[in-house]
Design a protein around this motif. Structure first.
Motif, PDB file in Angstrom:
ATOM      1  N   PHE A  70       0.881  -1.238  -0.163  1.00 56.04           N
ATOM      2  CA  PHE A  70      -0.019   0.054   0.096  1.00 56.04           C
ATOM      3  C   PHE A  70       1.047   1.123   0.036  1.00 56.04           C
ATOM      4  N   ALA A  71       2.113   1.278   0.552  1.00 57.02           N
ATOM      5  CA  ALA A  71       2.786   2.446   0.670  1.00 57.02           C
ATOM      6  C   ALA A  71       3.444   2.534  -0.809  1.00 57.02           C
ATOM      7  N   THR A  72       3.566   1.592  -1.668  1.00 63.62           N
ATOM      8  CA  THR A  72       3.932   2.010  -3.088  1.00 63.62           C
ATOM      9  C   THR A  72       2.793   2.632  -3.763  1.00 63.62           C
ATOM     10  N   VAL A  73       1.523   2.471  -3.205  1.00 63.73           N
ATOM     11  CA  VAL A  73       0.556   3.483  -3.871  1.00 63.73           C
ATOM     12  C   VAL A  73       0.528   4.982  -3.402  1.00 63.73           C
ATOM     13  N   GLY A  74       1.052   4.888  -2.112  1.00 62.46           N
ATOM     14  CA  GLY A  74       1.270   6.305  -1.709  1.00 62.46           C
ATOM     15  C   GLY A  74       2.444   7.155  -2.323  1.00 62.46           C
ATOM     16  N   VAL A  75       3.464   6.314  -2.558  1.00 60.57           N
ATOM     17  CA  VAL A  75       4.554   6.868  -3.050  1.00 60.57           C
ATOM     18  C   VAL A  75       4.385   7.776  -4.282  1.00 60.57           C
ATOM     19  N   SER A  76       3.675   7.233  -5.192  1.00 61.77           N
ATOM     20  CA  SER A  76       3.466   8.081  -6.320  1.00 61.77           C
ATOM     21  C   SER A  76       3.020   9.418  -6.035  1.00 61.77           C
ATOM     22  N   PHE A  77       2.145   9.462  -4.803  1.00 62.21           N
ATOM     23  CA  PHE A  77       1.706  10.831  -4.810  1.00 62.21           C
ATOM     24  C   PHE A  77       2.611  11.915  -4.059  1.00 62.21           C
ATOM     25  N   LEU A  78       3.672  11.396  -3.579  1.00 68.90           N
ATOM     26  CA  LEU A  78       4.847  12.327  -3.308  1.00 68.90           C
ATOM     27  C   LEU A  78       5.440  13.077  -4.540  1.00 68.90           C
ATOM     28  N   PHE A  79       5.223  12.415  -5.740  1.00 66.26           N
ATOM     29  CA  PHE A  79       5.792  13.042  -6.957  1.00 66.26           C
ATOM     30  C   PHE A  79       4.813  13.533  -7.884  1.00 66.26           C
ATOM     31  N   ARG A  80       3.621  13.614  -7.336  1.00 68.28           N
ATOM     32  CA  ARG A  80       2.572  14.145  -8.094  1.00 68.28           C
ATOM     33  C   ARG A  80       2.779  15.785  -8.144  1.00 68.28           C
ATOM     34  N   PRO A  81       3.240  16.595  -7.127  1.00 65.85           N
ATOM     35  CA  PRO A  81       3.575  17.746  -6.967  1.00 65.85           C
ATOM     36  C   PRO A  81       4.430  18.352  -8.088  1.00 65.85           C
ATOM     37  N   LEU A  82       5.707  17.197  -8.224  1.00 67.13           N
ATOM     38  CA  LEU A  82       6.610  17.480  -9.213  1.00 67.13           C
ATOM     39  C   LEU A  82       6.244  17.524 -10.777  1.00 67.13           C
ATOM     40  N   GLY A  83       4.949  16.370 -10.981  1.00 66.31           N
ATOM     41  CA  GLY A  83       4.306  16.702 -12.295  1.00 66.31           C
ATOM     42  C   GLY A  83       3.349  17.618 -12.354  1.00 66.31           C
ATOM     43  N   ALA A  84       2.784  17.974 -11.132  1.00 66.90           N
ATOM     44  CA  ALA A  84       2.092  19.421 -11.269  1.00 66.90           C
ATOM     45  C   ALA A  84       2.794  20.575 -11.671  1.00 66.90           C
ATOM     46  N   PHE A  85       4.023  20.778 -11.088  1.00 66.82           N
ATOM     47  CA  PHE A  85       4.847  21.750 -11.234  1.00 66.82           C
ATOM     48  C   PHE A  85       5.281  22.023 -12.555  1.00 66.82           C
ATOM     49  N   LEU A  86       5.767  20.831 -13.132  1.00 67.91           N
ATOM     50  CA  LEU A  86       6.221  20.888 -14.609  1.00 67.91           C
ATOM     51  C   LEU A  86       5.162  21.006 -15.412  1.00 67.91           C
ATOM     52  N   ALA A  87       4.002  20.549 -15.159  1.00 63.90           N
ATOM     53  CA  ALA A  87       2.855  20.631 -16.080  1.00 63.90           C
ATOM     54  C   ALA A  87       2.186  21.766 -16.010  1.00 63.90           C
ATOM     55  N   GLY A  88       2.233  22.378 -14.820  1.00 63.32           N
ATOM     56  CA  GLY A  88       1.545  23.841 -14.461  1.00 63.32           C
ATOM     57  C   GLY A  88       2.572  24.800 -15.353  1.00 63.32           C
ATOM     58  N   HIS A  89       3.820  24.719 -15.315  1.00 61.32           N
ATOM     59  CA  HIS A  89       4.747  25.532 -15.836  1.00 61.32           C
ATOM     60  C   HIS A  89       4.572  25.405 -17.314  1.00 61.32           C
ATOM     61  N   PHE A  90       4.686  23.996 -17.924  1.00 62.24           N
ATOM     62  CA  PHE A  90       4.541  24.136 -19.380  1.00 62.24           C
ATOM     63  C   PHE A  90       3.136  24.675 -19.841  1.00 62.24           C
ATOM     64  N   GLY A  91       2.206  24.016 -19.067  1.00 65.39           N
ATOM     65  CA  GLY A  91       0.897  24.272 -19.357  1.00 65.39           C
ATOM     66  C   GLY A  91       0.350  25.818 -19.365  1.00 65.39           C
ATOM     67  N   ASP A  92       0.774  26.469 -18.453  1.00 66.50           N
ATOM     68  CA  ASP A  92       0.600  28.069 -18.473  1.00 66.50           C
ATOM     69  C   ASP A  92       1.408  28.714 -19.538  1.00 66.50           C
TER      70      ASP A  92
END
Length: 460
Positions: A68-90
């Motif tokens: 179950f922790a591996t399910v949660g680990v991916s969430f820790l990297f969501r902000p990185l995806g959000a930062f990258l997508a937000g920067h390039f999307g805007d």
């Protein structure tokens, strides 16, 4: 052209056709369904097989927590995806980000389907699994913001909740599809065959879904709001910096709104109920197939309530719809385990179905709510990062926390109070926000959009 008109207009000022809008809705539904199918297939496998195939040497209880922790680990990297997508999307647009996130998510999912197990290569197996899960998290962090902005920024002002529900129903559709495919494979490859190879097939099917999603998304026009910003050459140079300089409290409050939904939602989407109901030493002890079918059925109730909530939010406002949703969600949280613990598949279905009605009403209006909170110039960044932080605070480790609470206390009541507490946090966060339903979304109205949506605060 006024910013208030831009959600229904092209940059040249001509009204977007119903056909254009239908394509956008279809593309956001298909794309988010594919993304979340990939995400939920992993969560189901984490609850059903990964503890035995990748973490068994740690011992039965520890293996479950690690899985179950591996399910949660991916969430820790969501902000990185959000930062990258937000920067390039805007900076470069919504559509290019949507296509890229789809490819990354699908590629990682397909590769999980061919991973060797711990018995075959030892410690390398869980390490590779975690790496691919991280790629899924980065992709998911960027996917949602782009999808909801494509839907909401194309929508007529009075139908943003309805249009915004399109990418939202991709989540229950992804759950329905993932649980359904898993359930079919449990029939085709029962028992040991499911453990040996049956679980891999749903992961490998992702390659087909990638092709379909890619084709659909490539045919969609760019968001009219971003197209107008680009036409004027007004893209923000460093949107992330501007977001946190001016809107940090808003990001936190918006994140807490989603956290209240995510903690309860990840009881099913995170695989916890599937594991709990199939545990042979637990109070339910059902076979995997019936439980997967019960969760699949709850996907329909979640889909329907999400769609209805988006429509209702156009009638009574986002805030009022959320407040109704929190009350219904609390009822679902209190009923979940008493129903599941009846020991039959009907009880499992009833428990998760009742919960999904509240989840739908605290998720359906989210796309429109988030889009109306942030100014156009930093909207992709604001929406994506708020969602990613909320996912960490709410859903990331909810299955792990639930498993640990049951192991520590021997009862599910501790989990119920945890979920009730997270629901209360979401309710309080919603009460802190003003209703901004129908606010103009275009770049001409940045001054109006910059007025803080936080109650009692006049400026961002």
């Amino acid at each position: 052209m006024s910013g208030s008109a831009s959600p229904g207009f092209t940059p040249t000022g001509t009204i977007a056709s119903h056909g254009d809008r239908r394509r956008v809705v279809f593309a956001t539904v298909i794309g988010t369904t594919v993304e979340w199918y990939d995400f939920f297939v992993y969560a189901s496998a984490a609850g059903l097989v990964f503890s035995r195939l990748f973490f068994q040497p740690a011992g039965e209880q520890a293996a479950i927590l690690l899985s179950f922790a591996t399910v949660g680990v991916s969430f820790l990297f969501r902000p990185l995806g959000a930062f990258l997508a937000g920067h390039f999307g805007d900076k470069y647009g919504r559509r290019v980000v949507l296509v890229l996130t789809l490819i990354v998510m699908g590629g990682a999912t397909t590769l999980i389907g061919v991973l060797p197990t711990y018995a075959q290569i030892g410690l390398g197996a869980p390490i590779l699994l975690i790496v691919l899960r991280i790629l899924q998290g980065i992709s998911a962090g960027g996917e949602w913001g782009g999808a909801v902005l494509m839907a909401v920024e194309h929508a007529p002002r009075k139908k943003r909740g309805l249009f915004g529900a399109a990418p939202q129903i991709g989540v229950p559709l992804g759950l329905l599809l993932a649980s359904g495919v898993m359930a079919v494979m449990a029939v085709i490859a029962p028992g040991d065959a499911f453990l040996e190879w049956g679980w891999r097939v749903p992961f490998l099917l992702s390659i087909v879904l990638i092709v379909i999603g890619y084709w659909v998304r490539r045919r969609v026009e760019e968001s009219p709001v971003f197209a107008e910003i680009a036409e004027r050459k007004e893209q923000t140079r460093l949107p992330i910096v501007q977001l946190f300089r001016r809107h940090t409290p808003l990001v936190v409050i918006a994140a807490l709104v989603f956290a209240g939904n995510g903690a309860a939602g990840y009881m099913t989407t995170g695989g916890y109920i599937q594991n709990y109901a199939t545990d042979p030493s637990g109070p339910v002890g059902l076979e995997a197939g019936p439980v997967l079918w019960a969760v699949t059925g709850s996907g329909f109730t979640w889909l329907a309530s999400t769609f209805v909530a988006g429509w209702v939010s156009d009638k009574i406002g986002r805030r009022a719809t959320y407040l109704v949703g929190w009350v219904v969600q609390l009822g679902g949280v209190l009923a979940l385990f008493p129903l599941v613990n009846t020991g039959g598949v009907g009880g499992v279905f009833a428990g998760v179905a009742v919960l999904t009605v509240g989840l739908g009403f605290t998720y359906g209006p989210q796309a429109a709510l988030y889009s109306e909170l942030f100014p156009a110039s930093v909207r992709f960044s604001g929406v994506s990062i708020s969602y990613a932080i909320g996912a960490i605070l709410g859903g990331a480790f909810a299955p792990t926390i639930a498993a640990a609470l049951v192991q520590a206390t021997g009862t599910t009541w501790a989990v119920t109070w945890y979920l009730a507490g997270m629901t209360a946090i979401g309710l309080v966060a919603t009460l802190l926000l003003r209703d901004r339903s129908g606010i103009p979304l275009g770049p001409d109205h940045e001054t109006e959009q910059a007025v803080s949506p936080i109650r009692g605060v006049s400026k961002a």
